[in-house]
Design a protein around this motif. Structure first.
Motif, PDB file in Angstrom:
ATOM      1  N   ILE A  14       0.821  -1.213   0.000  1.00  0.00           N
ATOM      2  CA  ILE A  14       0.000   0.000   0.000  1.00  0.00           C
ATOM      3  C   ILE A  14       0.854   1.263   0.000  1.00  0.00           C
ATOM      4  O   ILE A  14       0.432   2.316  -0.472  1.00  0.00           O
ATOM      5  CB  ILE A  14      -0.985  -0.007   1.193  1.00  0.00           C
ATOM      6  CG1 ILE A  14      -2.066   1.070   1.012  1.00  0.00           C
ATOM      7  CG2 ILE A  14      -0.250   0.133   2.518  1.00  0.00           C
ATOM      8  CD1 ILE A  14      -3.198   0.947   2.008  1.00  0.00           C
ATOM      9  N   LEU A  15       2.097   1.175   0.491  1.00  0.00           N
ATOM     10  CA  LEU A  15       3.006   2.319   0.499  1.00  0.00           C
ATOM     11  C   LEU A  15       3.994   2.294  -0.660  1.00  0.00           C
ATOM     12  O   LEU A  15       4.812   3.209  -0.787  1.00  0.00           O
ATOM     13  CB  LEU A  15       3.799   2.356   1.815  1.00  0.00           C
ATOM     14  CG  LEU A  15       3.018   2.570   3.102  1.00  0.00           C
ATOM     15  CD1 LEU A  15       3.972   2.636   4.287  1.00  0.00           C
ATOM     16  CD2 LEU A  15       2.176   3.839   3.037  1.00  0.00           C
ATOM     17  N   SER A  16       3.926   1.273  -1.491  1.00  0.00           N
ATOM     18  CA  SER A  16       4.940   1.087  -2.531  1.00  0.00           C
ATOM     19  C   SER A  16       4.465   1.592  -3.884  1.00  0.00           C
ATOM     20  O   SER A  16       3.271   1.784  -4.119  1.00  0.00           O
ATOM     21  CB  SER A  16       5.304  -0.402  -2.637  1.00  0.00           C
ATOM     22  OG  SER A  16       5.830  -0.869  -1.418  1.00  0.00           O
ATOM     23  N   SER A  17       5.417   1.805  -4.761  1.00  0.00           N
ATOM     24  CA  SER A  17       5.102   2.206  -6.128  1.00  0.00           C
ATOM     25  C   SER A  17       6.155   1.642  -7.065  1.00  0.00           C
ATOM     26  O   SER A  17       7.243   1.256  -6.648  1.00  0.00           O
ATOM     27  CB  SER A  17       5.036   3.738  -6.251  1.00  0.00           C
ATOM     28  OG  SER A  17       6.254   4.321  -5.812  1.00  0.00           O
ATOM     29  N   MET A 115      -2.992  -5.001  -2.798  1.00  0.00           N
ATOM     30  CA  MET A 115      -2.341  -6.012  -3.628  1.00  0.00           C
ATOM     31  C   MET A 115      -1.656  -5.379  -4.836  1.00  0.00           C
ATOM     32  O   MET A 115      -0.797  -5.990  -5.457  1.00  0.00           O
ATOM     33  CB  MET A 115      -3.376  -7.033  -4.105  1.00  0.00           C
ATOM     34  CG  MET A 115      -3.826  -7.997  -3.024  1.00  0.00           C
ATOM     35  SD  MET A 115      -2.468  -9.001  -2.383  1.00  0.00           S
ATOM     36  CE  MET A 115      -2.101 -10.022  -3.818  1.00  0.00           C
ATOM     37  N   ARG A 116      -2.037  -4.149  -5.156  1.00  0.00           N
ATOM     38  CA  ARG A 116      -1.417  -3.451  -6.272  1.00  0.00           C
ATOM     39  C   ARG A 116      -0.780  -2.169  -5.751  1.00  0.00           C
ATOM     40  O   ARG A 116      -1.362  -1.482  -4.910  1.00  0.00           O
ATOM     41  CB  ARG A 116      -2.459  -3.135  -7.353  1.00  0.00           C
ATOM     42  CG  ARG A 116      -2.997  -4.390  -8.028  1.00  0.00           C
ATOM     43  CD  ARG A 116      -4.099  -4.089  -9.007  1.00  0.00           C
ATOM     44  NE  ARG A 116      -4.528  -5.308  -9.693  1.00  0.00           N
ATOM     45  CZ  ARG A 116      -5.595  -5.379 -10.473  1.00  0.00           C
ATOM     46  NH1 ARG A 116      -6.357  -4.303 -10.672  1.00  0.00           N
ATOM     47  NH2 ARG A 116      -5.921  -6.526 -11.050  1.00  0.00           N
ATOM     48  N   PRO A 117       0.395  -1.824  -6.237  1.00  0.00           N
ATOM     49  CA  PRO A 117       1.120  -0.684  -5.679  1.00  0.00           C
ATOM     50  C   PRO A 117       0.429   0.647  -5.926  1.00  0.00           C
ATOM     51  O   PRO A 117      -0.370   0.794  -6.853  1.00  0.00           O
ATOM     52  CB  PRO A 117       2.477  -0.746  -6.389  1.00  0.00           C
ATOM     53  CG  PRO A 117       2.223  -1.523  -7.638  1.00  0.00           C
ATOM     54  CD  PRO A 117       1.156  -2.509  -7.292  1.00  0.00           C
ATOM     55  N   ASN A 118       0.770   1.593  -5.111  1.00  0.00           N
ATOM     56  CA  ASN A 118       0.238   2.944  -5.219  1.00  0.00           C
ATOM     57  C   ASN A 118       0.605   3.546  -6.576  1.00  0.00           C
ATOM     58  O   ASN A 118       1.766   3.498  -6.987  1.00  0.00           O
ATOM     59  CB  ASN A 118       0.825   3.794  -4.089  1.00  0.00           C
ATOM     60  CG  ASN A 118       0.248   5.183  -4.048  1.00  0.00           C
ATOM     61  OD1 ASN A 118      -0.932   5.374  -4.275  1.00  0.00           O
ATOM     62  ND2 ASN A 118       1.096   6.148  -3.763  1.00  0.00           N
ATOM     63  N   GLY A 122      -5.523   0.418 -11.597  1.00  0.00           N
ATOM     64  CA  GLY A 122      -6.351  -0.461 -10.784  1.00  0.00           C
ATOM     65  C   GLY A 122      -5.855  -0.612  -9.358  1.00  0.00           C
ATOM     66  O   GLY A 122      -6.254  -1.568  -8.668  1.00  0.00           O
ATOM     67  N   SER A 123      -5.041   0.303  -8.889  1.00  0.00           N
ATOM     68  CA  SER A 123      -4.540   0.218  -7.512  1.00  0.00           C
ATOM     69  C   SER A 123      -5.695   0.172  -6.526  1.00  0.00           C
ATOM     70  O   SER A 123      -6.668   0.922  -6.643  1.00  0.00           O
ATOM     71  CB  SER A 123      -3.650   1.420  -7.207  1.00  0.00           C
ATOM     72  OG  SER A 123      -3.213   1.389  -5.868  1.00  0.00           O
ATOM     73  N   ASP A 124      -5.606  -0.721  -5.543  1.00  0.00           N
ATOM     74  CA  ASP A 124      -6.713  -0.953  -4.622  1.00  0.00           C
ATOM     75  C   ASP A 124      -6.504  -0.356  -3.238  1.00  0.00           C
ATOM     76  O   ASP A 124      -7.396  -0.388  -2.402  1.00  0.00           O
ATOM     77  CB  ASP A 124      -6.968  -2.458  -4.485  1.00  0.00           C
ATOM     78  CG  ASP A 124      -5.706  -3.243  -4.104  1.00  0.00           C
ATOM     79  OD1 ASP A 124      -4.599  -2.806  -4.449  1.00  0.00           O
ATOM     80  OD2 ASP A 124      -5.842  -4.303  -3.487  1.00  0.00           O
TER      81      ASP A 124
END
Length: 328
Positions: A14-17, A115-118, A122-124
């Motif tokens: 959630i904090l990653s990109s 589950m998907r990066p920031n 479709g980031s969740d």
């Protein structure tokens, strides 16, 4: 008095990109804070606190103790409605289950993440965080123990598990189902898990304060042509307990049966779980006579945590471990 929700951040996707918005696997934390994630406006008075920022594969007892003490501290305040804990998904189910057994509060505690990066297509993360804050604000969420909120679904910490490496709907409650859902501002609960939790649980932070790590309790998974090597190694390494994830209904192979029987003679507590879904119940009489404790509806990973907590509180007591697995 308007009450607030405390959001604790511990790291994770959630904090990653990633370098581009179509990259869903190769990402890292580039300095994003949890307060940067949520742009939606709502009625909640939200306070963000960074506990630490690590991949959840690195979470251990020191992190859990911090999580427990800080959560109990804020929930004891009259102006706090509930807490949200953002967490990496790899071990989220273990952390949520542990907190569910220890934190002494009937206020809502909601785990979430992404589950998907920031910034990815479709980031969740933002919607999961928004929904979790709403769930933590809701009086309907009280007295339910720790909840896990992903993809518009709400699950009990005891029953929820990660089922997919990439899918945003990875958290499921196989066999038992979700306890509720959230759509827009509408929250509805349909069921609850009646196993003891939070205030009704016998476990507490004091059981862990003298420890730097939980007792060595490995999960050993069965496989065709299994030998006793891993069990023998665990015994030599000083295991206090072993969770054996057997085939099917927790079936124990001949090689494992002999080795686990020797473990029991040396005071090691043995829990018989399964590498598949579904419960493990009392089965062959000889396994019960050997003292192999069935894990019930707990997964092998959660059975490991419960056994480690039993050992932390009651030592190597076989009778207490049997009682705890019947109860929790």
């Amino acid at each position: 008095m308007k009450k607030k929700v405390i959001v604790f951040s511990t790291g994770g996707t959630i904090l990653s990109s990633a370098a581009n918005p179509t990259e869903l696997t190769n990402y890292t934390n580039r300095g994003t804070k949890i307060s940067d994630i949520l742009s939606l406006n709502g009625d909640a008075d939200v306070e963000y606190r960074e506990l630490y920022s690590i991949p959840s594969s690195q979470v251990g007892l020191p992190h859990w103790k911090t999580m427990i003490s800080e959560t109990e501290k804020v929930l004891s305040k009259d102006d706090v409605a509930g807490a949200v804990i953002t967490h990496g998904t790899d071990t989220l189910e273990e952390s949520a289950f542990l907190i569910n057994l220890i934190v002494k509060s009937d206020k809502p505690i909601v785990f979430t993440g992404a589950m998907r990066p920031n910034g990815a297509l479709g980031s969740d993360g933002e919607l999961n965080l928004n929904n979790s804050i709403k769930a933590a604000m809701s009086p309907l969420s009280q007295n339910r123990g720790v909840l896990v909120c992903f993809n518009g679904k709400i699950g009990d910490a005891r029953l929820i598990t990660k089922t997919h490496t990439l899918d945003p709907s990875t958290f499921q409650a196989p066999e038992y189902g979700f306890c509720g859902f959230i759509i827009n501002d509408y929250i509805e609960f349909l069921s609850r898990c009646d196993k003891p939790h939070t205030k009704s649980s016998e476990f507490e932070l004091n059981d862990l304060n003298r420890l730097d790590s939980l007792s060595y309790v490995p999960v050993i998974t069965s496989y065709p042509e299994e030998t006793s090597d891993f069990i023998d190694a665990a015994l030599m390494r000083g295991a206090k307990g072993i969770v054996y994830a057997g085939m099917g209904h927790g079936n124990v192979t001949p090689a494992a049966e002999k080795a686990l029987s020797e473990c029991r003679k040396r005071g090691v507590i043995v829990v018989r779980a399964s590498r598949t879904g579904g419960p493990v119940l009392p089965s062959k009489e000889k396994w019960m006579q050997m003292g192999f404790i069935p894990s019930g509806s707990l997964s092998a990973n959660k059975a490991r945590l419960l056994l480690a907590l039993s050992i932390a509180k009651h030592g190597q007591s076989q009778s207490e471990a049997e009682r705890i697995f019947r109860t929790y």
